[in-house]
Design a protein around this motif. Structure first.
Motif, short mmCIF file in Angstrom:
data_model
loop_
_atom_site.label_atom_id
_atom_site.label_comp_id
_atom_site.label_asym_id
_atom_site.label_seq_id
_atom_site.Cartn_x
_atom_site.Cartn_y
_atom_site.Cartn_z
N LEU A 31 0.86 -1.18 0.00
CA LEU A 31 0.00 0.00 0.00
C LEU A 31 0.90 1.23 0.00
CD1 LEU A 31 -2.90 -0.93 0.00
CD2 LEU A 31 -1.68 -2.37 1.63
N THR A 32 0.78 2.04 -1.03
CA THR A 32 1.66 3.21 -1.18
C THR A 32 0.99 4.28 -2.05
OG1 THR A 32 3.72 3.97 -2.26
CG2 THR A 32 2.82 1.89 -3.03
N PRO A 33 1.26 5.56 -1.75
CA PRO A 33 0.73 6.63 -2.60
C PRO A 33 1.22 6.51 -4.05
CG PRO A 33 1.63 7.54 -0.57
CD PRO A 33 2.02 6.10 -0.60
N TYR B 48 6.37 5.93 8.32
CA TYR B 48 7.44 6.88 8.01
C TYR B 48 7.35 7.27 6.54
CZ TYR B 48 8.79 4.29 12.17
OH TYR B 48 8.77 3.65 13.37
N GLU B 49 8.49 7.40 5.86
CA GLU B 49 8.48 7.80 4.45
C GLU B 49 8.31 6.60 3.51
OE1 GLU B 49 8.32 11.04 3.27
OE2 GLU B 49 7.90 11.27 5.41
N ILE C 102 -0.58 -0.52 -4.54
CA ILE C 102 -1.92 0.05 -4.55
C ILE C 102 -2.01 1.29 -3.66
CG2 ILE C 102 -4.35 -0.36 -3.90
CD1 ILE C 102 -4.03 -3.25 -4.77
N SER C 103 -2.66 2.34 -4.20
CA SER C 103 -2.99 3.56 -3.44
C SER C 103 -4.52 3.56 -3.26
CB SER C 103 -2.57 4.79 -4.25
OG SER C 103 -3.23 5.96 -3.77
N ILE C 104 -5.02 4.24 -2.24
CA ILE C 104 -6.49 4.34 -2.12
C ILE C 104 -7.00 5.72 -2.55
CG2 ILE C 104 -6.69 2.51 -0.40
CD1 ILE C 104 -7.39 4.86 1.62
N GLY C 105 -6.12 6.57 -3.07
CA GLY C 105 -6.58 7.86 -3.57
C GLY C 105 -5.54 8.94 -3.39
N PHE D 18 -4.61 11.57 -1.70
CA PHE D 18 -4.58 12.38 -0.49
C PHE D 18 -3.54 11.74 0.41
CE2 PHE D 18 -6.99 8.95 1.29
CZ PHE D 18 -7.88 8.60 0.29
N VAL D 19 -3.00 12.51 1.34
CA VAL D 19 -1.87 12.02 2.13
C VAL D 19 -2.31 11.51 3.50
CG1 VAL D 19 0.40 12.59 3.08
CG2 VAL D 19 -0.35 13.66 0.94
N LEU D 20 -2.02 10.26 3.77
CA LEU D 20 -2.26 9.65 5.07
C LEU D 20 -0.91 9.49 5.77
CD1 LEU D 20 -4.75 6.88 3.89
CD2 LEU D 20 -5.32 8.99 5.11
N GLY E 91 0.20 6.51 7.00
CA GLY E 91 0.71 5.15 6.94
C GLY E 91 -0.20 4.26 6.13
N GLY E 92 0.21 3.02 5.94
CA GLY E 92 -0.55 2.11 5.10
C GLY E 92 -1.60 1.29 5.82
N PRO F 162 -5.27 2.29 4.65
CA PRO F 162 -5.48 1.74 3.32
C PRO F 162 -5.62 0.21 3.31
CG PRO F 162 -3.87 3.49 3.19
CD PRO F 162 -4.16 3.28 4.66
C1 9D3 Z 1 3.65 13.81 0.78
C2 9D3 Z 1 4.54 13.02 1.67
N1 9D3 Z 1 5.33 12.07 0.86
C3 9D3 Z 1 6.52 12.75 0.34
C4 9D3 Z 1 7.60 12.95 1.30
C5 9D3 Z 1 5.65 10.87 1.55
C6 9D3 Z 1 4.60 10.00 2.11
C7 9D3 Z 1 3.24 10.24 2.11
C8 9D3 Z 1 2.36 9.35 2.72
C9 9D3 Z 1 5.05 8.86 2.69
C10 9D3 Z 1 4.18 7.99 3.29
C11 9D3 Z 1 2.82 8.24 3.31
C12 9D3 Z 1 1.94 7.30 3.99
N2 9D3 Z 1 0.86 6.85 3.14
C13 9D3 Z 1 0.65 5.56 2.87
O1 9D3 Z 1 1.36 4.71 3.37
C14 9D3 Z 1 -0.39 5.21 1.93
C15 9D3 Z 1 -1.38 6.01 1.26
C16 9D3 Z 1 -1.67 7.41 1.29
O2 9D3 Z 1 -1.07 8.22 2.00
N3 9D3 Z 1 -2.68 7.86 0.51
C17 9D3 Z 1 -3.42 7.04 -0.29
N4 9D3 Z 1 -3.18 5.75 -0.35
C18 9D3 Z 1 -2.17 5.25 0.42
S1 9D3 Z 1 -1.71 3.66 0.44
C19 9D3 Z 1 -0.51 3.90 1.54
#
Ligand code: 9D3
Length: 268
Positions: free
Chosen positions: A104-106, A132-133, A148-151, A153-155, A157-158, A161
């Motif tokens: 799960l990742t953006p 973390y990052e 996979i991302s769920i959309g 927007f910034v969360l 952690g995974g 998601p």
């Molecule tokens: C904008 C910040 N990013 C650049 C430094 C890094 C970052 C953002 C968000 C690193 C980790 C996360 C945590 N997010 C998830 O693990 C994640 C996520 C999400 O934030 N939005 C939509 N789907 C998902 S799936 C996992």
């Protein structure tokens, strides 16, 4: 059950049993899923199995370190390769057969219902929830099949998601949704927004329930609901209709919707 409507099929996975392991340093977070609701029911009826694998349990140093500073500098920390990889390997060893590993990742492909339905047909999944990052890129190279991302927007952690994905998959499994009628109604307007719902009383001040829903004419009710679902989808989420051929009947319903909503505007 395979119900077809406007070229989108909803698949109820009938003999499905999905085994899932989640790799996460916050195993307690998943109590939100296992105590109530559709995932709890899927686990209770045996159509879903869920275990949490904590990378911290796969560390060897005194401080049980799961993260470290990024090479090249910058803000934030990165999850270390070894503990995450060892957690994935432990999950793989516990699985009933071959697993599909999902991170799960953006940076991933945005989840949609078609992907959810396909994942409900997998026998075993390992979901990696990062903190973390994110995780060391070499974990992705070594063992991740899909991101996979769920959309957009910034969360933080995974975990959320992963829970979103599990809820969506669990409700595709047999016996979790209960009511065959609601599955059927759902398949009927697949890929469209829902029409509005009403319950008693039939009038609240001057807000009345639409007349077709009050009569007993089932065909008229189905037609009315399809009309409103189409109209709202066209207005609010036209992207859901692009690339979809609208047949004559559908265009007629949309025209009716426009005429009626214009008339309602004039009377307002
Ligand atoms: C904008 C910040 N990013 C650049 C430094 C890094 C970052 C953002 C968000 C690193 C980790 C996360 C945590 N997010 C998830 O693990 C994640 C996520 C999400 O934030 N939005 C939509 N789907 C998902 S799936 C996992």
């Amino acid at each position: 059950m395979v119900a077809k409507s406007s070229s989108i099929a909803i698949l109820m996975n009938e003999d499905a049993r999905v085994w899932v392991a989640v790799v996460s340093i916050f195993p307690e977070a998943f109590a939100a899923l296992t105590r109530h609701g559709v995932v709890a029911r899927a686990i209770a009826t045996g159509v879903m199995a869920l275990r949490i694998e904590n990378p911290r349990d796969h560390t060897r140093d005194r401080h049980r370190t799961v993260d470290d500073r990024p090479y090249g500098g910058g803000a934030g920390m990165v999850m270390k390769f070894a503990p995450v990889m060892a957690a994935v390997d432990a999950a793989r060893a516990a699985a009933p057969g071959p697993v599909r590993v999902i991170y799960l990742t953006p940076q991933g492909r945005v989840l949609d219902q078609a992907r959810v339905e396909a994942l409900a047909h997998e026998a075993a999944l390992v979901l990696i929830a990062g903190r973390y990052e994110g995780i060391d890129e070499r974990v992705i190279e070594a063992c991740v099949d899909e991101e996979i991302s769920i959309g957009d927007f910034v969360l933080s952690g995974g975990e959320l998601p992963a829970m979103v994905l599990l809820d969506a998959v669990a409700r595709q499994l047999p016996g979790t949704l209960g009511n065959a009628e609601s599955i059927d109604a759902e398949s009927h307007r697949a890929g469209l927004l829902d029409c509005p719902a009403y319950t008693r009383p039939d009038a609240i001040d001057d807000r009345r329930v639409p007349a077709p829903l009050l009569g007993g004419d089932h065909a008229a009710i189905v037609r009315y609901r399809r009309k409103v679902a189409l109209g709202r989808t066209y207005e609010r989420r036209p992207d859901l209709l692009t690339g979809r051929a609208l047949d004559g009947d559908t265009r007629k319903l949309l025209n009716e919707y426009w005429r009626e909503s214009r008339r309602e505007q004039e009377h307002a």
